[in-house]
Design a protein around this motif. Sequence first.
Motif, PDB file in Angstrom:
ATOM      1  N   LEU A 294       0.642   4.456  -2.649  1.00 53.30           N
ATOM      2  CA  LEU A 294       0.536   5.874  -2.301  1.00 53.30           C
ATOM      3  C   LEU A 294       1.655   6.692  -2.938  1.00 53.30           C
TER       4      LEU A 294
ATOM      5  N   GLY B 105       0.813  -1.215   0.000  1.00 57.09           N
ATOM      6  CA  GLY B 105       0.000   0.000   0.000  1.00 57.09           C
ATOM      7  C   GLY B 105       0.847   1.266   0.000  1.00 57.09           C
ATOM      8  N   THR B 106       2.003   1.193   0.627  1.00 60.53           N
ATOM      9  CA  THR B 106       2.891   2.349   0.672  1.00 60.53           C
ATOM     10  C   THR B 106       3.371   2.699  -0.739  1.00 60.53           C
TER      11      THR B 106
ATOM     12  N   GLU C 274      -7.189   1.300   4.859  1.00 66.65           N
ATOM     13  CA  GLU C 274      -7.826   0.654   6.008  1.00 66.65           C
ATOM     14  C   GLU C 274      -9.329   0.475   5.789  1.00 66.65           C
TER      15      GLU C 274
ATOM     16  N   ALA D 163       2.604   5.745   7.081  1.00 65.35           N
ATOM     17  CA  ALA D 163       2.960   5.507   5.671  1.00 65.35           C
ATOM     18  C   ALA D 163       2.622   6.658   4.715  1.00 65.35           C
ATOM     19  N   PRO D 164       1.405   7.223   4.750  1.00 67.68           N
ATOM     20  CA  PRO D 164       1.107   8.266   3.755  1.00 67.68           C
ATOM     21  C   PRO D 164       2.032   9.476   3.872  1.00 67.68           C
TER      22      PRO D 164
ATOM     23  N   VAL E  78      -6.956  10.373   4.837  1.00 68.13           N
ATOM     24  CA  VAL E  78      -6.787   8.962   5.193  1.00 68.13           C
ATOM     25  C   VAL E  78      -8.065   8.510   5.893  1.00 68.13           C
TER      26      VAL E  78
ATOM     27  N   GLY F 197       0.680  -6.395  -0.198  1.00 65.66           N
ATOM     28  CA  GLY F 197       0.237  -5.988  -1.526  1.00 65.66           C
ATOM     29  C   GLY F 197      -0.509  -4.676  -1.453  1.00 65.66           C
TER      30      GLY F 197
ATOM     31  N   SER G 140      -4.415  -1.373   0.630  1.00 67.79           N
ATOM     32  CA  SER G 140      -3.327  -2.222   1.105  1.00 67.79           C
ATOM     33  C   SER G 140      -3.882  -3.600   1.418  1.00 67.79           C
TER      34      SER G 140
ATOM     35  N   ASP H  85      -6.232   7.810   0.790  1.00 70.29           N
ATOM     36  CA  ASP H  85      -5.621   6.642   1.420  1.00 70.29           C
ATOM     37  C   ASP H  85      -6.757   5.832   2.032  1.00 70.29           C
TER      38      ASP H  85
ATOM     39  N   LYS I  24      -4.903  -6.058   7.352  1.00 67.92           N
ATOM     40  CA  LYS I  24      -6.011  -5.334   6.716  1.00 67.92           C
ATOM     41  C   LYS I  24      -7.239  -6.250   6.567  1.00 67.92           C
TER      42      LYS I  24
ATOM     43  N   THR J 240      -2.956   9.110  11.786  1.00 66.62           N
ATOM     44  CA  THR J 240      -2.917   7.986  10.849  1.00 66.62           C
ATOM     45  C   THR J 240      -1.638   7.191  11.081  1.00 66.62           C
ATOM     46  N   PHE J 241      -1.636   5.956  10.619  1.00 70.70           N
ATOM     47  CA  PHE J 241      -0.383   5.225  10.449  1.00 70.70           C
ATOM     48  C   PHE J 241       0.530   6.070   9.548  1.00 70.70           C
TER      49      PHE J 241
HETATM   50  C1  LIG Z   1      -1.555  -0.167   6.148  1.00 68.94           C
HETATM   51  C2  LIG Z   1      -1.524   1.248   5.781  1.00 68.94           C
HETATM   52  C3  LIG Z   1      -0.783   1.736   4.684  1.00 68.94           C
HETATM   53  C4  LIG Z   1       0.168   0.988   3.830  1.00 68.94           C
HETATM   54  O1  LIG Z   1       0.219  -0.288   3.894  1.00 68.94           O
HETATM   55  P1  LIG Z   1       1.352  -1.322   3.473  1.00 68.94           P
HETATM   56  O2  LIG Z   1       0.636  -2.221   2.526  1.00 68.94           O
HETATM   57  O3  LIG Z   1       1.706  -1.986   4.743  1.00 68.94           O
HETATM   58  O4  LIG Z   1       2.477  -0.609   2.825  1.00 68.94           O
HETATM   59  C5  LIG Z   1      -0.912   3.074   4.363  1.00 68.94           C
HETATM   60  N1  LIG Z   1      -1.681   3.898   5.071  1.00 68.94           N
HETATM   61  C6  LIG Z   1      -2.375   3.475   6.133  1.00 68.94           C
HETATM   62  C7  LIG Z   1      -3.238   4.462   6.860  1.00 68.94           C
HETATM   63  C8  LIG Z   1      -2.315   2.150   6.544  1.00 68.94           C
HETATM   64  O5  LIG Z   1      -2.991   1.749   7.624  1.00 68.94           O
END
Ligand SMILES: *Cc1c(COP(=O)(O)O)cnc(C)c1O
Length: 396
Positions: A73, A69-70, A185, A97-98, A156, A218, A206, A182, A211, A94-95
């Motif tokens: 994005l 998912g990263t 989730e 990653a974004p 997100v 993926g 993601s 995003d 998830k 948020t987590f």
């Molecule tokens: C899980 C998640 C991602 C990215 O997920 P990956 O597949 O682990 O790279 C991005 N943003 C949010 C908010 C997430 O929870």
Amino acid sequence: MIVKDSAEPTAAVRPIALCEPHLGGNEWLYVKECLDTGWVSSVGSFVDRFEHMIAGFVDAERAVATVNGTAALHVALQLAGVGRDDEVAVSTLTFIAPANTVRYLGAHPVFIDAEPEYWQMDPQRLADFLDTGCRWRGGALRNNVTGRRVVAVLPVHVLGHPCDMDPILEIASKYELKVVEDATESLGARYRNRMLGQLGDAGCFSFNGNKVMTTGGGGMIITRDPAWAARAKYLTTQAKDPGAEYVHREVGYNFRLTNIQAAMGCAQMEQLDRFIARKRSIATKYNAAFQGNGHIVPMREAEWAWSIFWMYTVLLPSVAERRSLHHWLAARGIETRPLWQPLHVSQAHQGSQVFGGGVAERLYERALSLPCSVGLTDDDHDRVLNEIHAWSRTDI
Ligand SMILES: *Cc1c(COP(=O)(O)O)cnc(C)c1O
């Protein structure tokens, strides 16, 4: 005396996981097909099939599979034109990653607080940033403080619930900003009866192990624009020009999903409606059980939302009580998890601007996510609830 093997779990301490994958369908069959046919790598029929299944499910024209998912994005922001020294408005709660993907492109996040009801990006704070914190200069919208160009908004949809998208889309369009959702989730969740992920210019999913459905790892980019989809495919496959010869006009990535992972994805997609129904029923049972519990604020669903309740989360009165419940349940083999530290206070994004922030800080202190695996049994769910009620009766 019967001496039990200490590794053997007893019924009383059998651990209950927070959120684990559920592999209950054709996963073995489809993965075996990859192994039997030799189509194990980044080309194969399951990749195409998985992309079509996701696009169909979320009412998008096109879907492009990615390694996670990263990466989805990262590429989606590049499609949106985000580049060096640009700015992107991102949710702070948020987590991480974004926000990291903004930085991969040499751009900078501007963090937007959450609203207190549903914990999503606050459209009012976004308006504060764009209406009062920016102005048009040299044909671009520029941040008054940094002088940088603002290019995109990255809402997100956290924990399975949508952001209030209409005001976000409206203000983005007023300032000619791209919107990348995003929705990692929140696959399957709806905003005013529209599927998340295809409300803006691009959306990302993601399929990480925690998830709502998984391919081990993926991701997916979805978009209505065939040109964006073609460019997403191009960038994620090393930007190789068509034809037999290896000719490249720009720097791309190897962000491909393998056929084995996509095979799992197809099998998981066949079960997704059932997974979401189970997530919602788990949430309903928790919410009913917490009615009238003075310590616990249950997770809500806006009247304009259809949440998938990906990660069922409650608020405790204070950080002390949140920690107390976390430890109480951990001691009884029940896994729970706090929310993410808001990104505007994260060292990783030190120096970033934030609009608001206090709501996210309070939520971070008070929130705890509870076990909500698709495979959670009724007995285990009852055990979690009994332990929470027992905790509620203690002096905290
Ligand atoms: C899980 C998640 C991602 C990215 O997920 P990956 O597949 O682990 O790279 C991005 N943003 C949010 C908010 C997430 O929870």
